[in-house]
Design a protein around this motif. Sequence first.
Motif, PDB file in Angstrom:
ATOM      1  N   MET A  14      15.861  13.201  73.778  1.00 60.91           N
ATOM      2  CA  MET A  14      15.863  13.031  75.237  1.00 60.91           C
ATOM      3  C   MET A  14      16.685  11.802  75.627  1.00 60.91           C
ATOM      4  SD  MET A  14      14.728  14.117  78.222  1.00 60.91           S
ATOM      5  CE  MET A  14      13.343  15.206  77.819  1.00 60.91           C
ATOM      6  N   ILE A  15      17.680  11.997  76.463  1.00 62.46           N
ATOM      7  CA  ILE A  15      18.511  10.888  76.940  1.00 62.46           C
ATOM      8  C   ILE A  15      17.881  10.327  78.216  1.00 62.46           C
ATOM      9  CG2 ILE A  15      20.791  10.156  77.708  1.00 62.46           C
ATOM     10  CD1 ILE A  15      21.962  12.565  76.233  1.00 62.46           C
ATOM     11  N   ARG A  16      17.513   9.053  78.169  1.00 61.03           N
ATOM     12  CA  ARG A  16      16.852   8.407  79.295  1.00 61.03           C
ATOM     13  C   ARG A  16      17.915   7.721  80.166  1.00 61.03           C
ATOM     14  NH1 ARG A  16      14.174   4.431  78.085  1.00 61.03           N
ATOM     15  NH2 ARG A  16      12.284   4.611  79.347  1.00 61.03           N
ATOM     16  N   VAL A  17      17.942   8.082  81.442  1.00 57.55           N
ATOM     17  CA  VAL A  17      19.019   7.657  82.331  1.00 57.55           C
ATOM     18  C   VAL A  17      18.487   6.847  83.515  1.00 57.55           C
ATOM     19  CG1 VAL A  17      20.945   8.454  83.768  1.00 57.55           C
ATOM     20  CG2 VAL A  17      20.290   9.757  81.732  1.00 57.55           C
ATOM     21  N   ASP A  71      19.461  10.379  94.901  1.00 58.58           N
ATOM     22  CA  ASP A  71      18.492  11.449  94.678  1.00 58.58           C
ATOM     23  C   ASP A  71      19.180  12.727  94.193  1.00 58.58           C
ATOM     24  OD1 ASP A  71      16.552   9.716  95.504  1.00 58.58           O
ATOM     25  OD2 ASP A  71      16.282  10.607  97.489  1.00 58.58           O
ATOM     26  N   GLY A  72      20.363  13.007  94.762  1.00 62.94           N
ATOM     27  CA  GLY A  72      21.094  14.202  94.349  1.00 62.94           C
ATOM     28  C   GLY A  72      21.542  14.132  92.913  1.00 62.94           C
ATOM     29  N   ILE A  73      22.064  12.974  92.505  1.00 64.75           N
ATOM     30  CA  ILE A  73      22.501  12.774  91.120  1.00 64.75           C
ATOM     31  C   ILE A  73      21.305  12.887  90.171  1.00 64.75           C
ATOM     32  CG2 ILE A  73      23.426  11.073  89.499  1.00 64.75           C
ATOM     33  CD1 ILE A  73      25.078   9.982  91.934  1.00 64.75           C
ATOM     34  N   SER A  74      20.200  12.284  90.567  1.00 64.51           N
ATOM     35  CA  SER A  74      18.980  12.336  89.739  1.00 64.51           C
ATOM     36  C   SER A  74      18.512  13.772  89.565  1.00 64.51           C
ATOM     37  CB  SER A  74      17.877  11.488  90.369  1.00 64.51           C
ATOM     38  OG  SER A  74      18.249  10.135  90.450  1.00 64.51           O
ATOM     39  N   HIS A  75      18.582  14.554  90.643  1.00 63.75           N
ATOM     40  CA  HIS A  75      18.150  15.958  90.588  1.00 63.75           C
ATOM     41  C   HIS A  75      19.007  16.745  89.592  1.00 63.75           C
ATOM     42  CE1 HIS A  75      16.665  19.853  91.856  1.00 63.75           C
ATOM     43  NE2 HIS A  75      17.919  20.251  92.067  1.00 63.75           N
ATOM     44  N   VAL A  76      20.315  16.548  89.645  1.00 61.74           N
ATOM     45  CA  VAL A  76      21.225  17.253  88.722  1.00 61.74           C
ATOM     46  C   VAL A  76      20.903  16.896  87.268  1.00 61.74           C
ATOM     47  CG1 VAL A  76      23.622  17.383  87.921  1.00 61.74           C
ATOM     48  CG2 VAL A  76      23.115  17.489  90.370  1.00 61.74           C
ATOM     49  N   ILE A  77      20.689  15.618  87.020  1.00 61.76           N
ATOM     50  CA  ILE A  77      20.404  15.167  85.649  1.00 61.76           C
ATOM     51  C   ILE A  77      19.084  15.728  85.155  1.00 61.76           C
ATOM     52  CG2 ILE A  77      19.894  13.141  84.222  1.00 61.76           C
ATOM     53  CD1 ILE A  77      21.851  11.572  86.054  1.00 61.76           C
ATOM     54  N   ASN A  78      18.066  15.723  86.005  1.00 62.32           N
ATOM     55  CA  ASN A  78      16.743  16.190  85.603  1.00 62.32           C
ATOM     56  C   ASN A  78      16.683  17.695  85.371  1.00 62.32           C
ATOM     57  OD1 ASN A  78      15.415  13.699  85.507  1.00 62.32           O
ATOM     58  ND2 ASN A  78      14.998  13.726  87.709  1.00 62.32           N
ATOM     59  N   LEU A  79      17.692  18.427  85.835  1.00 63.56           N
ATOM     60  CA  LEU A  79      17.748  19.871  85.567  1.00 63.56           C
ATOM     61  C   LEU A  79      18.081  20.156  84.110  1.00 63.56           C
ATOM     62  CD1 LEU A  79      19.595  21.261  88.723  1.00 63.56           C
ATOM     63  CD2 LEU A  79      17.177  21.545  88.122  1.00 63.56           C
ATOM     64  N   SER A 121      17.365  19.870  80.312  1.00 62.32           N
ATOM     65  CA  SER A 121      16.133  19.671  79.545  1.00 62.32           C
ATOM     66  C   SER A 121      16.229  18.528  78.539  1.00 62.32           C
ATOM     67  CB  SER A 121      15.759  20.960  78.810  1.00 62.32           C
ATOM     68  OG  SER A 121      16.795  21.351  77.924  1.00 62.32           O
ATOM     69  N   ASN A 122      17.447  18.065  78.252  1.00 64.02           N
ATOM     70  CA  ASN A 122      17.634  16.993  77.271  1.00 64.02           C
ATOM     71  C   ASN A 122      17.829  15.624  77.919  1.00 64.02           C
ATOM     72  OD1 ASN A 122      17.549  18.708  74.929  1.00 64.02           O
ATOM     73  ND2 ASN A 122      19.602  19.427  75.487  1.00 64.02           N
TER      74      ASN A 122
END
Length: 210
Positions: free
Chosen positions: A1-4, A15-23, A25-26
């Motif tokens: 898991m890559i923690r960002v 928030d938009g960038i965070s949403h894309v990243i959280n989609l 699974s890794n």
Amino acid sequence: MIRVMVVDDHTVLRDGISHVINLDSNMKVVESASTIEEAIKKTEASLPDVILADIHLQDESGLDLTVFLKKKFPHIKILILTVEDNEHYLKQALDAGAEGYLLKDTSSDELIYGIQNIYKGNCVIPPSMTKEFLHSRYHPGRSSQEILTPREKEVLRELAKGFTNKEIGRMLYISDKTVKIHISNIYKKLKVSSRSQAIVYAVQKNWIIA
């Protein structure tokens, strides 16, 4: 898991960038910040693997943040995510220690790919900017003092384009292990410790043609 961690002073973009990243699974966004002070505190508390930072943070500079964090946490990878399609800012970001530089109009897939690549130790630069960056600093008459072998220069040229070791190996018909050896030799000869530093050094010496 890559923690960002995402550092941007625009809430909607953050928030938009965070949403894309959280989609993916890794990957997981573990923190977000809007100022340098907040980013430093949250970095110290959470120690993310990768930090996405804008260049312009209210009246502050994401490049100053990059310099500070790379000195204190050299293992954390930093990806500059900005609207600045400008070779001057690109060079400043790499000189500051960032492992990557992407534009905010990049696609979601390219953003995820960029995060994965700098996490693995690769350097990420938009192909369009790479060409401009290299051409703007190239002078045809200077080549006599090169210290790299022809093969090492081939490897360095592909590094500058953002390709991974495996991709470089396929293009040059050599193994991943051989690519790693060439990269190690490049680092030693140029006295650098990262891909971004090697690329900046080579460009400044006019060794790379896009």
